[in-house]
Design a protein around this motif. Sequence first.
Motif, PDB file in Angstrom:
ATOM      1  N   PHE A 108       3.300  15.389  -0.666  1.00  0.00           N
ATOM      2  CA  PHE A 108       2.292  14.872  -1.594  1.00  0.00           C
ATOM      3  C   PHE A 108       2.815  13.621  -2.306  1.00  0.00           C
ATOM      4  CE2 PHE A 108       0.358  14.997  -5.916  1.00  0.00           C
ATOM      5  CZ  PHE A 108      -0.939  14.707  -5.542  1.00  0.00           C
ATOM      6  N   VAL A 109       4.047  13.695  -2.774  1.00  0.00           N
ATOM      7  CA  VAL A 109       4.642  12.543  -3.475  1.00  0.00           C
ATOM      8  C   VAL A 109       4.697  11.332  -2.542  1.00  0.00           C
ATOM      9  CG1 VAL A 109       6.810  11.659  -4.449  1.00  0.00           C
ATOM     10  CG2 VAL A 109       5.956  13.897  -5.140  1.00  0.00           C
ATOM     11  N   ALA A 110       5.113  11.570  -1.291  1.00  0.00           N
ATOM     12  CA  ALA A 110       5.185  10.460  -0.324  1.00  0.00           C
ATOM     13  C   ALA A 110       3.798   9.863  -0.098  1.00  0.00           C
ATOM     14  CB  ALA A 110       5.774  10.954   0.992  1.00  0.00           C
ATOM     15  N   GLY A 111       2.798  10.720   0.007  1.00  0.00           N
ATOM     16  CA  GLY A 111       1.421  10.244   0.217  1.00  0.00           C
ATOM     17  C   GLY A 111       0.945   9.436  -0.971  1.00  0.00           C
ATOM     18  N   VAL A 112       1.227   9.921  -2.181  1.00  0.00           N
ATOM     19  CA  VAL A 112       0.774   9.206  -3.385  1.00  0.00           C
ATOM     20  C   VAL A 112       1.488   7.856  -3.487  1.00  0.00           C
ATOM     21  CG1 VAL A 112       0.807   9.235  -5.914  1.00  0.00           C
ATOM     22  CG2 VAL A 112       0.109  11.279  -4.670  1.00  0.00           C
ATOM     23  N   LEU A 113       2.807   7.854  -3.262  1.00  0.00           N
ATOM     24  CA  LEU A 113       3.543   6.585  -3.343  1.00  0.00           C
ATOM     25  C   LEU A 113       2.995   5.576  -2.336  1.00  0.00           C
ATOM     26  CD1 LEU A 113       7.251   7.788  -3.791  1.00  0.00           C
ATOM     27  CD2 LEU A 113       5.768   6.715  -5.501  1.00  0.00           C
ATOM     28  N   THR A 114       2.713   6.041  -1.134  1.00  0.00           N
ATOM     29  CA  THR A 114       2.212   5.140  -0.086  1.00  0.00           C
ATOM     30  C   THR A 114       0.844   4.577  -0.450  1.00  0.00           C
ATOM     31  OG1 THR A 114       3.389   6.450   1.562  1.00  0.00           O
ATOM     32  CG2 THR A 114       1.690   4.959   2.383  1.00  0.00           C
ATOM     33  N   THR A 115      -0.080   5.466  -0.834  1.00  0.00           N
ATOM     34  CA  THR A 115      -1.445   4.993  -1.108  1.00  0.00           C
ATOM     35  C   THR A 115      -1.487   4.125  -2.371  1.00  0.00           C
ATOM     36  OG1 THR A 115      -1.830   7.183  -2.077  1.00  0.00           O
ATOM     37  CG2 THR A 115      -2.754   6.785   0.101  1.00  0.00           C
ATOM     38  N   VAL A 116      -0.698   4.511  -3.388  1.00  0.00           N
ATOM     39  CA  VAL A 116      -0.689   3.687  -4.617  1.00  0.00           C
ATOM     40  C   VAL A 116      -0.116   2.307  -4.316  1.00  0.00           C
ATOM     41  CG1 VAL A 116       0.397   3.426  -6.889  1.00  0.00           C
ATOM     42  CG2 VAL A 116      -0.642   5.599  -6.256  1.00  0.00           C
ATOM     43  N   LEU A 117       0.946   2.286  -3.510  1.00  0.00           N
ATOM     44  CA  LEU A 117       1.543   0.996  -3.158  1.00  0.00           C
ATOM     45  C   LEU A 117       0.551   0.128  -2.378  1.00  0.00           C
ATOM     46  CD1 LEU A 117       4.197  -0.712  -3.121  1.00  0.00           C
ATOM     47  CD2 LEU A 117       4.605   0.243  -0.851  1.00  0.00           C
ATOM     48  N   VAL A 118      -0.090   0.725  -1.388  1.00  0.00           N
ATOM     49  CA  VAL A 118      -1.001  -0.049  -0.526  1.00  0.00           C
ATOM     50  C   VAL A 118      -2.226  -0.507  -1.309  1.00  0.00           C
ATOM     51  CG1 VAL A 118      -2.560   0.149   1.447  1.00  0.00           C
ATOM     52  CG2 VAL A 118      -0.227   1.040   1.614  1.00  0.00           C
ATOM     53  N   PHE A 119      -2.906   0.438  -1.977  1.00  0.00           N
ATOM     54  CA  PHE A 119      -4.150   0.061  -2.657  1.00  0.00           C
ATOM     55  C   PHE A 119      -3.868  -0.674  -3.969  1.00  0.00           C
ATOM     56  CE2 PHE A 119      -5.674   3.321   0.267  1.00  0.00           C
ATOM     57  CZ  PHE A 119      -6.732   2.630   0.840  1.00  0.00           C
ATOM     58  N   GLY A 120      -2.760  -0.336  -4.626  1.00  0.00           N
ATOM     59  CA  GLY A 120      -2.389  -1.070  -5.833  1.00  0.00           C
ATOM     60  C   GLY A 120      -2.121  -2.531  -5.509  1.00  0.00           C
ATOM     61  N   THR A 121      -1.438  -2.765  -4.403  1.00  0.00           N
ATOM     62  CA  THR A 121      -1.168  -4.148  -3.986  1.00  0.00           C
ATOM     63  C   THR A 121      -2.476  -4.854  -3.631  1.00  0.00           C
ATOM     64  OG1 THR A 121       0.921  -3.377  -3.073  1.00  0.00           O
ATOM     65  CG2 THR A 121       0.209  -5.563  -2.404  1.00  0.00           C
ATOM     66  N   GLY A 122      -3.360  -4.127  -2.954  1.00  0.00           N
ATOM     67  CA  GLY A 122      -4.656  -4.706  -2.582  1.00  0.00           C
ATOM     68  C   GLY A 122      -5.452  -5.107  -3.815  1.00  0.00           C
ATOM     69  N   VAL A 123      -5.527  -4.221  -4.804  1.00  0.00           N
ATOM     70  CA  VAL A 123      -6.290  -4.502  -6.035  1.00  0.00           C
ATOM     71  C   VAL A 123      -5.641  -5.661  -6.793  1.00  0.00           C
ATOM     72  CG1 VAL A 123      -6.858  -3.576  -8.324  1.00  0.00           C
ATOM     73  CG2 VAL A 123      -7.265  -2.193  -6.274  1.00  0.00           C
ATOM     74  N   THR A 124      -4.317  -5.633  -6.911  1.00  0.00           N
ATOM     75  CA  THR A 124      -3.616  -6.706  -7.626  1.00  0.00           C
ATOM     76  C   THR A 124      -3.860  -8.060  -6.951  1.00  0.00           C
ATOM     77  OG1 THR A 124      -1.903  -5.125  -8.230  1.00  0.00           O
ATOM     78  CG2 THR A 124      -1.355  -7.444  -8.494  1.00  0.00           C
ATOM     79  N   ALA A 125      -3.739  -8.071  -5.631  1.00  0.00           N
ATOM     80  CA  ALA A 125      -3.966  -9.325  -4.900  1.00  0.00           C
ATOM     81  C   ALA A 125      -5.408  -9.799  -5.080  1.00  0.00           C
ATOM     82  CB  ALA A 125      -3.644  -9.125  -3.417  1.00  0.00           C
ATOM     83  N   SER A 126      -6.345  -8.873  -5.090  1.00  0.00           N
ATOM     84  CA  SER A 126      -7.756  -9.245  -5.280  1.00  0.00           C
ATOM     85  C   SER A 126      -7.961  -9.896  -6.650  1.00  0.00           C
ATOM     86  CB  SER A 126      -8.648  -8.003  -5.171  1.00  0.00           C
ATOM     87  OG  SER A 126      -8.550  -7.431  -3.895  1.00  0.00           O
ATOM     88  N   VAL A 127      -7.380  -9.276  -7.680  1.00  0.00           N
ATOM     89  CA  VAL A 127      -7.539  -9.803  -9.048  1.00  0.00           C
ATOM     90  C   VAL A 127      -6.900 -11.196  -9.150  1.00  0.00           C
ATOM     91  CG1 VAL A 127      -6.840  -9.470 -11.452  1.00  0.00           C
ATOM     92  CG2 VAL A 127      -7.680  -7.525 -10.116  1.00  0.00           C
TER      93      VAL A 127
END
Lengths: 266, 315
Positions: A108-127
């Motif tokens: 679960f931790v690995a999944g959360v780290l992966t998705t937060v990293l991927v989508f967090g980067t996507g949102v940050t880049a969009s902003v």
Amino acid sequence: MSVLGQAWAVARMELRRGVSWRSLWVLMMAFAPVVIIAAHALQDHTHQLEDETLILNGIVQIYYVRFGIFFGCLGLFLRLVGGEVAERTLHYLFLAPLRREALLLGKFVAGVLTTVLVFGTGVTASVLLMYGHFGEGRAYLTHGPALAHLRLDLLVVLLACLGYGAVFLAFSLLFKNPAVPGVMLVLWEGVNGALPAWLKHLSVTFYLKPLFPVELPVKGLLSLFTVVAEPMPPWLAVTGLFVFTGLVVTFACWRMKGIEVSYSSE
Amino acid sequence: MSGDRRIVFEDVSKFYGEVLGVNRVTLSLPPGITSLVGPNGSGKTTLMNLMTGLIRPTRGRLSVLGLASDDHVAIGRRAGYCTQFDSFPRGVTGRSFVRGWLGLHGLRAEEADRLTAEALDRVGMTEAADRKVAAYSKGMRQRIRLALALSHRPEVLVLDEPLNGLDPMARAECLALFQGLAGEGLHVVISSHILHEVDRVSDHVVLLSHGYVVAEGQIHDVRTEVTDHPMQMLVRCSRPHVLAAGLFAADHVVEVRIHPDGKGLLVRTRDAAAFHRQLNRIVLETEIGLEAVSPADDDVGAVYQYLIGSDTEAV
């Protein structure tokens, strides 16, 4: 090794496996808006800060949270344990000296780290792209509330990954074909705004809506995705989602302890 | 021998829904090489899955070296299991597969690296260790699974069809490895359909059929208890005709055949001890030159045939 140590060992192993070509579509979903915003920045030279802010928040609230993160978590978290069963490799993990709940927690931790990293980067880049390509936008970033909004958006990304991740991980342990309950969850989350008050609490969206920094002036069906029908203080929303995630992960751990591996050909 | 050095099944049953896995199994396995023998569906893999904690008994109790079978952490440290399932995580090399698994044991990196190298060396996979498992032959994949099972130096090594896919040379090397490990005091539990090779190394045999234990123990003891089938003894001697005439007089002798080369006899007897007494007496009285006396069906294959029958496929 403590349970947390065991969980971290599993998480590191999962993260080392990295992103396979099978999960490339998650990266594409996370960065598709970035590409579109980049094209918009290059072609359109009539930028209005208010319009750009609304478009950006529409992308975050409707595309990322309702679509990208939801389906990204569906794809990744369903496979964390389900993929091991399908590929007949779960027994290797069960034969390691690990508590079953540590195994699940690590995944679960690995999944959360992966998705937060991927989508967090996507949102940050969009902003950054949305505001960074014109002067008024850059000022909004450096002297306005854009960065504060980004922090809230990233908090929403984290909470969405936690909530949806926990639910999909639990689905993978409950159902042989979790795609069907996955579709049910899409509908459930979609109509959440129209449900009775007590049912609203059984939804990830319910806790996320009060955290969005900008309210979108949308009408009709789309308002189901954006309108906060029953406002709650942000601290309660965050706490509520953590509690919701904790309960679902605890349930998943209990299910994991009951799993038996028997691929016997006998 | 105390229970904490044994693998103990106490009235263990396992059902998969309504399908029987094993039923009312009571066993106490000592260290050494134990072979599980039986046809497909007899319950060998179920017993192995039970003793490594992959599945739980529906009824009864099971302990491994004194550990309850649901103590996954302790059993994971002390037992290694080479399953027959030919599946691996995507994209791994032989080395990364073993090393990654050892990483879950909480070992220091250097220790995990050292154990990985040691396990790969023991199964003869050092040279191919950095190639992708997907490019391995079946025998190489089998050896990598064996390396994984061995890598943490377990006290109990459970091997489901470990000789499958190996060429004769590799099989001989593996059997020598198993004998060496058993000699160090390990439990080595093997299922294999290559009966004559299993027979050569086994200290203890468990015969299974339809989920039940049909017989267990040292193979000679098991064979002695199979009284329905007279024992076959091969006698190499001079003047076999004289010996045959003397043996025929005994009640326990069912059949005597002169060996085609004229230098021995094949005797079927219901009482091995009485046969040996009779043989000694004849040899002393007639001064026949005796070269060798050996049981001809005192092996796993014969016992398997007698107890389980030829209508089932030997596995």
